[in-house]
Design an enzyme around this catalytic site. Structure first.
Site, short mmCIF file in Angstrom:
data_model
loop_
_atom_site.label_atom_id
_atom_site.label_comp_id
_atom_site.label_asym_id
_atom_site.label_seq_id
_atom_site.Cartn_x
_atom_site.Cartn_y
_atom_site.Cartn_z
N GLU A 165 0.82 -1.22 0.00
CA GLU A 165 0.00 0.00 0.00
C GLU A 165 0.85 1.27 0.00
OE1 GLU A 165 -1.01 -2.78 1.37
OE2 GLU A 165 -2.96 -3.03 0.41
N HIS A 177 -12.72 -4.97 7.56
CA HIS A 177 -13.05 -4.74 6.15
C HIS A 177 -14.39 -4.02 5.98
CE1 HIS A 177 -9.97 -7.86 5.71
NE2 HIS A 177 -9.94 -7.62 4.41
#
Ligand code: TPP
Ligand code: MG
Lengths: 327, 325
Positions: free
Chosen positions: A62, A131
């Site tokens: 990321e 999530h």
């Protein structure tokens, strides 16, 4: 052939594709966005149309994704970086908190960072605590980031165009619970200026300010309450930065009552800023206290029944509006 | 390097040394606030690399980045004015010592979050590749940065995408006050990691401007040919403490002495002598650098403070800071 269905997820890919067609400097990068077409199928068709030279699969890195997007943006490209789930923004938060939003300012305006970081945000799909979080308020704490969170397919296309064309960095939240929803396909060159809220339902008794997933919830609540004789105006902010307070204040001129509906936690949620501006600049217009329907201050639980306890629902919104309307 | 190139490189290094000495003295006298991380001792890395690059190549540096700004064309006056919070500073006094930037000559910033700029340099290299411009990007970073995730993510991405990027570690043996060997699993903190990313690496004398120049020139050529990134670990040593008034007491005396005897300016002077450049010519460059920096100090001292309105400019590309309607 007319579209049977134009979904929110189609709109993401369509919005990006339209910009890639008109501007060769637009490139995409992210995990599984190429041949696999994205884990949410929000990049369907891009790899096929534009090829590996413009749609780049990345490692699970990321920091490298967003950091490389920044370096490319500073040197003539307009990268569109995908962070698969918005929870993962925490893994590259340095770039969103310290690098991207500060580079222009701290160099005295020597560099610009025209990039988009897109990410799937919010609950409703039962993915559990790591999530499912709505984290638009994380970005909202950072001066120097523009923030978009559309609620309809047409707005996705129009705001994606504006986000990619923006010379400022934009964090683009795509709400997971909205991906399967559909709506009209907007005309060619549909661009919605950043920082323009939409009054998506007119009303006279209570103003509801909503964003992304909470827009359809608020519209449903408004529909139900119409049957009870309560007239609700719904404002879809569409962007958090720039924040269209003018539209909110104008709505309060005729309703005098405000409910803010946000999925991020009450604690530190963007609604706190909206109501503080109203308290400061709209106090005289108010006939009732302000209500915030927001995420609870807990991590998101897994079971649907538990999740419904902690994020806004139609029932919670109708309840808040009813109370205000009789205040 | 030709004798002329070497003489120019020497002059640039002396200019950096003088500027860093001035920054130190101005800090001690209270005219520079906040912090400084001086690069005296590291001059050969910046000057050797810069001379081997094209003017349109990109450079990213750390908070210890004065030498990179100067080597890429920032003037001592712009740098010192920035340190002294003057409106004539490189970044209009909005950056400070840790963020010197000269974007007009490809020096795209100094970043103070350790390791953060390595992915950026990879991204600038990706951009060069996408545009087919033949440019390369260089990230300069400390030995301490080799233990942060962004370093590893950047190296892997650069290798997988065969990006025209150079990772140049200025290994000065310390991360702040801790010897790098005490916190790193391998003896050569940067170079020993390269194999894990299938990337060529070289360990070089970072105090020899000729060696740096040649190594960077080779790596840049590789990169331009599409053969991918290179890691260079340049061994060097700082002449001052880590930052501010740090006396660097944690460094053993014999180590300091050894490195002070291997001063990059002395190394360059010896090379110039060997090439037959007359000592008067070298001394003339010393004098010119001193005069330039003295004038820069005076000019910076006389420059105005920034207008208060500057606090609200350049958040956005339109020049403003508006966050709401
Ligand atoms: C992410 C991060 N952690 C810690 C720091 C504090 N810090 C500033 S400089 C430094 C040492 C870095 O050492 P090195 O990379 O060897 O560079 P040098 O200062 O020796 O040039 C530390 C720990 C920081 N700026 N950023
Ligand atoms: Mg070090």
């Amino acid at each position: 052939m007319a579209d049977v269905k134009f979904t929110y997820r189609d709109a993401v890919a369509e919005g990006i594709a339209r910009e890639m067609r008109r501007d060769p400097s637009v490139v995409c990068l992210g995990e599984d966005i190429g041949a696999a077409e994205g884990v949410f199928k929000t990049t369907v068709g891009l790899f096929k149309e534009f090829g590996p030279g413009r749609v780049w699969d990345t490692p699970i890195s990321e920091q490298a994704i967003v950091g490389a997007a920044m370096g490319a943006a500073m040197t003539g490209m307009r990268p569109v970086a995908e962070i698969m789930f918005s929870d993962f923004l925490a893994c590259c938060w340095d770039y969103l908190a310290n690098e991207i939003p500060k580079a222009r300012y701290m160099t005295g305006g020597q560099v610009t960072v025209p990039l988009v970081v897109r990410t799937a945000n919010g609950g409703g799909l039962g993915f559990g605590a790591q999530h499912s979080q709505a984290v638009e308020n994380w970005a909202f704490t950072v001066p120097g980031l523009k923030i978009v969170a559309p609620s309809t397919p047409a707005d996705v296309v129009g705001l994606m165009a504006a986000a990619i064309r923006s010379d400022d960095p934009v964090v683009f939240f795509e709400h997971k619970a909205l991906l399967a929803g559909s709506g009209p396909r907007p005309p060619d060159d549909h661009v919605i200026e950043l920082g323009r809220a939409a009054v998506v339902r007119e009303g006279t008794d209570v103003t509801v300010v909503a964003l992304a997933s909470t827009v359809p919830l608020s519209l449903k609540a408004a529909e139900q309450l119409a049957g009870e004789g309560i007239s609700v105006e719904v404002v879809d902010l569409r962007c958090l930065i720039p924040l269209d307070m003018r539209t909110v204040l104008r709505s309060l001129e005729h309703t005098s009552r405000l409910v803010v509906v946000e999925e991020n936690p009450y604690q530190g949620g963007w609604g706190g800023t909206v109501v503080s501006v109203v308290a400061d600049e709209g106090f005289e217009m108010l006939d009732a206290p302000i209500k915030r329907v927001a995420g609870a201050n807990v991590p998101l639980p897994f079971a649907d029944s538990l999740e419904a306890e902690v994020i806004p629902t139609v029932d919670k919104i109708t309840e808040a509006i009813r109370r205000l309307s009789v205040y | 390097m030709t004798p002329e190139e070497l003489l120019d490189a020497y002059a640039e290094m002396v200019l950096i040394r003088r500027t860093e000495r001035a920054a130190h003295d101005l800090f001690m006298s209270g005219l520079v606030k906040g912090t400084t991380h001086l690069a005296a001792g590291h001059e050969a890395v910046a000057v050797g690399a810069s001379g081997a690059l094209r003017p349109d190549d990109y450079v990213f540096a750390t908070y210890r980045g004065h030498h990179h700004a100067l080597a890429r064309g920032a003037t001592p006056e712009e740098c010192l004015a920035e340190l002294m919070s003057r409106s004539t500073g490189l970044c209009q006094a909005k950056g400070g010592s840790m963020h010197l930037t000269k974007a007009s000559s490809g020096m795209l910033g100094s970043y103070a979050i350790v390791g953060a700029h390595l992915p950026m340099a990879a991204g600038a290299a990706w951009s060069a590749k996408l545009r087919g411009s033949g440019q390369v990007a260089v990230a300069f970073f400390g030995d301490g940065a080799t233990n942060i995730g962004a370093f590893h993510e950047a190296l892997n991405l650069a290798a997988v995408w065969a990006l025209p990027v150079l990772f140049v570690c200025e290994n000065n043996l310390y991360m702040e006050y801790t010897p790098i060997e005490a916190v790193t699993a391998v003896p050569n903190p940067a170079a020993d990691r390269a194999a894990g990313y299938n990337m060529p690496a070289e360990i070089i004398d970072g105090n020899d401007v000729v060696v740096v120049h040649e190594t960077v020139a080779r790596a840049a050529e590789r990169a331009r040919k599409g053969e991918g990134p290179t890691l260079i670990e340049a061994q060097t040593y700082r002449h001052f403490g880590h930052s501010r008034a740090d006396p660097a007491k944690y460094r053993p005396a014999d180590e300091v002495e050894r490195w002070m005897k291997h001063d990059p300016l002395d190394v360059a002077r010896a090379r110039l002598e060997a090439l037959g450049v007359p000592p008067e010519t070298v001394a003339d460059r010393d004098r010119r650098a001193a005069a330039t920096v003295d004038a820069a100090i005076a000019a910076a001292k006389n420059a105005p403070e920034p207008e208060p309105a500057l606090a609200f400019t350049d958040v956005w590309a339109d020049g403003g800071a508006a966050w709401r309607t």
